[in-house]
Write a protein that holds these residues in place. Structure first.
Motif, PDB file in Angstrom:
ATOM      1  N   ARG A 106       0.840  -1.205   0.000  1.00 18.66           N
ATOM      2  CA  ARG A 106       0.000   0.000   0.000  1.00 18.66           C
ATOM      3  C   ARG A 106       0.871   1.250   0.000  1.00 18.66           C
ATOM      4  N   LEU A 109       2.398   1.675  -3.414  1.00 16.28           N
ATOM      5  CA  LEU A 109       1.365   2.096  -4.369  1.00 16.28           C
ATOM      6  C   LEU A 109       1.107   3.590  -4.250  1.00 16.28           C
ATOM      7  N   GLU A 121      -2.493  -2.107  -6.903  1.00 10.99           N
ATOM      8  CA  GLU A 121      -1.792  -2.798  -5.818  1.00 10.99           C
ATOM      9  C   GLU A 121      -1.517  -4.253  -6.161  1.00 10.99           C
TER      10      GLU A 121
END
Lengths: 242, 275
Positions: A106, A109, A121
């Motif tokens: 995360r 990303l 992701e």
């Protein structure tokens, strides 16, 4: 960080290409000393190359390194966003691969999206993903010696009564008590899985020990070999493509 | 013709070298615990014609401190009979004009009082236990990586030792960690370094074949002694594990005692029955 001839051999078997040539346009990882124009030209050249390869050899997937290739810290490599967009128009699957042990998918990303890269992701495969994949495959319950920020990539994995040891870059866990715990588990038969074996890394306050020295120490203590899952190990690439 | 195999060769022995932790006692809370039969064994040896020395890789405390501890546990032992790595290291540092960055247990620091520790140009690691924090290891690493000619001394190279609450990582593990991090080879002071064993033999005035080493560490006690030409016997206490009896490279000349209790009779009584 060029792929070894052996790695290329493995990969050609499944018709995937590591876009390390892309790194040719960003040779110096620490500075953006290559001119922007040079970078853009090289990327366009590479783009043509990949597209023609895709046509010729039924290339099915492209694995792209992150740090040093698409971006350097919080700066995108000039022209990389456009190169990626053009790559997307070829009919190849794209995956983003990295050896990070501190950042969850995360985090990565968010950083890449802030730099205007078009990705999802699920296309990101890190050395943490490789470790998770291996744990699921072997149904191990791990003692996770990884940074808190990396733990979220292991959500859903059972960590009760651990029977395997996973070591990443985790200075907070490299204390005597925790290493003793890991040592005793390995002596009792728990496999030792290393995210990677970097000797040291650069922090703001100077050089700092990586996970490699601690993995080496535990290997010596227990007379066992660790399974290393990060690049350039074969495990990493086969897991990324599975 | 003298029998050179074990235990027949015991008859030609003139000296015994005893390891301490894992042979005489198990360390742990407070003074630790004397291993059953060991106090008597030492008494018997002292009453015999054999010379006796104690050779340890103990690096958590100074000699005075751990000899006092053993005396409290009932052992007849004095500082002059004990050989440990710290004094040997001090001699090496002075001989080579080296100033150490120390990563050792606090209890060992007094052994280095006479050594100049300013502006370090080498690192010395001992069995530092809880002091092997990431921070302390990083500090030692940074000293080494910043030196043009990095030198790392490791007081022993043991993999683990036994305390009353289980096995614990020993200095060798951290030696390997720093070797890997800095891409160098450490110099080992203490068992199984031949120089270390030779210093004990010199003190006894004996040739290697006249001496027997008794220890719990197959590689560092037994293997190290054999490498110097001594006989080596492993006890089934301390860090002994059954797999030691099938070790790929080291075969003890003898293995004695029941797991968990001492070697009170063999081989000392064999050694004692000199013609």
């Amino acid at each position: 960080m060029n792929p070894t001839p052996k790695t290329k051999q493995h990969l050609s078997r499944v018709e995937a290409v590591i876009v390390s040539e892309l790194q040719g346009a960003t040779e110096n990882k620490n500075t953006l000393s290559t001119s922007e124009e040079e970078n853009v030209n090289k990327k366009q050249e590479l783009q043509l190359k990949v597209s023609s390869m895709a046509g010729r050899r039924a290339l099915k997937a492209v694995l792209i390194d992150l740090s040093g290739t698409l971006h350097i810290e919080d700066t995108a490599v000039p022209g990389a966003q456009e190169a990626l967009n053009r790559l997307r128009q070829a009919s190849v699957a794209v995956k983003f691969v990295t050896n990070t042990t501190k950042e969850s998918k995360r985090n990565l990303l968010e950083r890449l999206q802030r730099l205007n890269f078009d990705l999802q992701e699920k296309e990101i495969f890190t050395s943490l993903s490789a470790a998770r994949s291996l744990l699921e495959q072997k149904q191990h319950r791990p003692l996770l010696l990884v940074e808190d920020s990396a733990l979220e990539d292991f959500t859903g994995i059972d960590t009760t009564e651990p029977n395997a040891v996973v070591i990443g870059l985790a200075p907070d866990h490299f204390n005597y008590q925790t290493l003793n715990k890991a040592f005793r588990m390995i002596l009792d038969g728990a496999p030792l899985i290393a995210i990677h074996k970097a000797r040291y890394y650069k922090r703001k306050d100077g050089l700092a020990l990586g996970p490699g020295p601690f993995v080496t120490g535990l290997e010596y203590a227990t007379d066992c070999k660790a399974t290393v899952v990060g690049k350039p190990e074969k495990t990493f690439f086969t897991q990324a493509l599975s | 013709m003298a029998d050179t195999g074990w235990p027949g060769c015991a008859k030609s022995l003139k000296g015994v070298i005893l390891d301490m932790c894992g042979v005489l006692y198990d360390s742990g809370e407070g003074d630790g615990v004397a291993i059953h039969g060991s106090v008597e064994a030492v008494k018997k040896l002292k009453a015999s014609d054999l010379q006796l020395r104690f050779c340890t890789n103990e690096t958590q405390a100074s000699r005075e401190t751990f000899v006092a501890k053993l005396q409290r546990l009932g052992f007849d032992i004095s500082v002059s009979e004990v050989f440990s790595p710290a004094p040997a290291a001090v001699a090496v540092l002075k001989d080579r004009c080296l100033r150490p960055h120390l990563l050792v247990y606090d209890g060992l620091l007094p052994e280095f009082d006479s050594v100049d520790k300013t502006n370090p140009n080498c690192v010395v690691i001992g069995d530092a236990a809880e002091k092997f924090s990431y921070q302390n290891l990083n500090d030692a690493f940074r000293v080494l990586i910043g030196l043009e000619k990095p030198v790392l001394f490791s007081l022993g190279q043991g993999r683990y030792y036994k305390e009353t609450d289980g096995l614990k990582l020993d200095v060798g593990v951290y030696m390997k960690a720093l070797e890997y991090a800095c891409d160098l080879k450490a110099e080992v002071i203490g068992k199984p370094s031949p120089t270390f064993f030779q210093s004990v033999l010199n003190d006894m005035g004996l040739q290697p074949h006249e001496a027997l080493m008794i220890g719990d560490d197959l590689v560092n006690d037994v293997g190290g002694a054999q490498h110097c030409g001594m006989k080596g016997v492993q006890v089934r206490t301390g860090k002994y594990r059954p797999s030691d009896e099938k070790h790929p490279t080291v075969t003890a000349d003898g293995t004695c005692g029941q797991p968990g209790s001492g070697c009170g009779h063999d081989p000392q009584s064999e050694a004692l029955s000199t013609p």
